[in-house]
Design an enzyme around this catalytic site. Sequence first.
Site, PDB file in Angstrom:
ATOM      1  N   ASP A  14       0.829  -1.204   0.000  1.00  0.00           N
ATOM      2  CA  ASP A  14       0.000   0.000   0.000  1.00  0.00           C
ATOM      3  C   ASP A  14       0.870   1.264   0.000  1.00  0.00           C
ATOM      4  O   ASP A  14       0.683   2.173   0.819  1.00  0.00           O
ATOM      5  CB  ASP A  14      -0.933   0.018   1.223  1.00  0.00           C
ATOM      6  CG  ASP A  14      -1.619  -1.311   1.462  1.00  0.00           C
ATOM      7  OD1 ASP A  14      -2.018  -1.950   0.476  1.00  0.00           O
ATOM      8  OD2 ASP A  14      -1.757  -1.703   2.645  1.00  0.00           O
ATOM      9  N   GLU A 193     -11.295  -0.826  -3.500  1.00  0.00           N
ATOM     10  CA  GLU A 193     -10.562  -0.201  -2.394  1.00  0.00           C
ATOM     11  C   GLU A 193      -9.345   0.538  -2.946  1.00  0.00           C
ATOM     12  O   GLU A 193      -9.110   0.583  -4.157  1.00  0.00           O
ATOM     13  CB  GLU A 193     -10.110  -1.265  -1.391  1.00  0.00           C
ATOM     14  CG  GLU A 193      -9.119  -2.271  -1.955  1.00  0.00           C
ATOM     15  CD  GLU A 193      -8.718  -3.348  -0.962  1.00  0.00           C
ATOM     16  OE1 GLU A 193      -9.400  -3.518   0.060  1.00  0.00           O
ATOM     17  OE2 GLU A 193      -7.708  -4.035  -1.226  1.00  0.00           O
TER      18      GLU A 193
END
Length: 341
Positions: A14, A193
Site C-alpha cells: 500500500d 478499495e
Amino acid sequence: MAVYHNPIVLQRADPWVLKSGDDYYFTASDPEYDCIAIRRAKAIDDLQSAPEHVIWRKHDSGPMSKYIWAPELHRVNGAWYIYFAAAEREFEPSGLPTHRMYVLENTDDDPTSDHWVEKGRIVTPIDSFSLDATSVVLDGVQYLIWAQKDPAIEGNSNLYIARMANPWTLDTEPVMLTRPEYDWECVDFLVNEGPAVLRHGDKIYVTYSASGTGVPYAVGLLTADRGADLLDPASWTKSPVPVFKTCAENGQYGPGHNSFTVSEDGTQDLMIYHCRNYTDIKGDPLFDPNRHARVGVVTWTDDGPDFGVPLPDDLWTPTTTDVLPADGGPLAGTPAAPRNA
C-alpha cells in the site's frame, strides 16, 4: 524518460509517495501492521536505504490497537496529515475486520518530527468497515475518497466520496462512486478499495484496486471532467476492464493499491504500487510480507493514462523461504534502512 529500478522499497505494501519541494516522502503498511513510519529521500531509487522514522505506534488496546493499514501523507493548508485505518478486534460478525479511518496532524515543517497529534476518527453515516482514505484539494475544495462496507450491498467494500469541512471531518453525505460489478472485481472477494487521484489536463482520474489481494488483484479507473460536480455519480465514467493487472511474463502478480507522484525533474507522472513476484503464497495473502513497493512511468494518450504493465524486477527481492525478523527490520541480505526507536 526516467529509468527506475524495482522494487523501490522491500516489504512495504500500500505504498504512498508524496513529492514536496525536492524531497520524496514514503509511507506504507508495515508488515507487522503495528506502526506508521516515514522515509525521506531526494530520489525514488534512494528510498530503500533512506532512514525510516516511526512517527506513531498502535495503541495497546481499543479502536487503534490492531492492523494499522495503508497510511497516506498529505499536505493541506500548511499542515501535514496522515490518513490510515486501524482495528479494535479481529473481526466483526460479518467476518470483516473492524477497521475505521483515523487522522494524524503535524504542523511542523518536517513531517518526520515527533509532533504528530491524533485528530480522531473520520465519522461516516454508516458505522461499518472502512479504510483506504485518500484526499485531494481541487479548486480550493478538499475531498475525501475511501472504501467502505454498506451492509445493504453485497461484498466487502465500495468507493465513496464526500466534501470535507476540515481534514478530519466530512461536510457532505457520502456518494458512492463504484461498487464491485465486473467479473475481474469479484475474484475471491467483492472489493473496490485503495483509491488514488491523478490529475492531467482537464480530467480527474481515480484509480482503485479490486478483488482479493493475491494474484487476481488489479487496478480499475474512474474518470471525471475537471470542473464537474464530483459528488454526482453521473460525472464519473468507469472503465469496464482493469487498467493494470498481473503480468506473468514479467513475473509480477497482483499489482495494486497505488499512489501517484512525479519524476525528479517534474516532467513525468509516476505510479507507485505494490506487487509480488511469486504466486506460491502460504496462508492468507494479507500476511505474506513480500508485497514490495514498485514504480512505473505513466504515459499519456488521447484516451487518457496508459499504465503499461508491471515491469520485471532488476533488484534482489526476498523469496518465499525468507522470514521477516521478529523486530520488523530488514531481511538478511537486504539494503538496510536505519530505523528510529
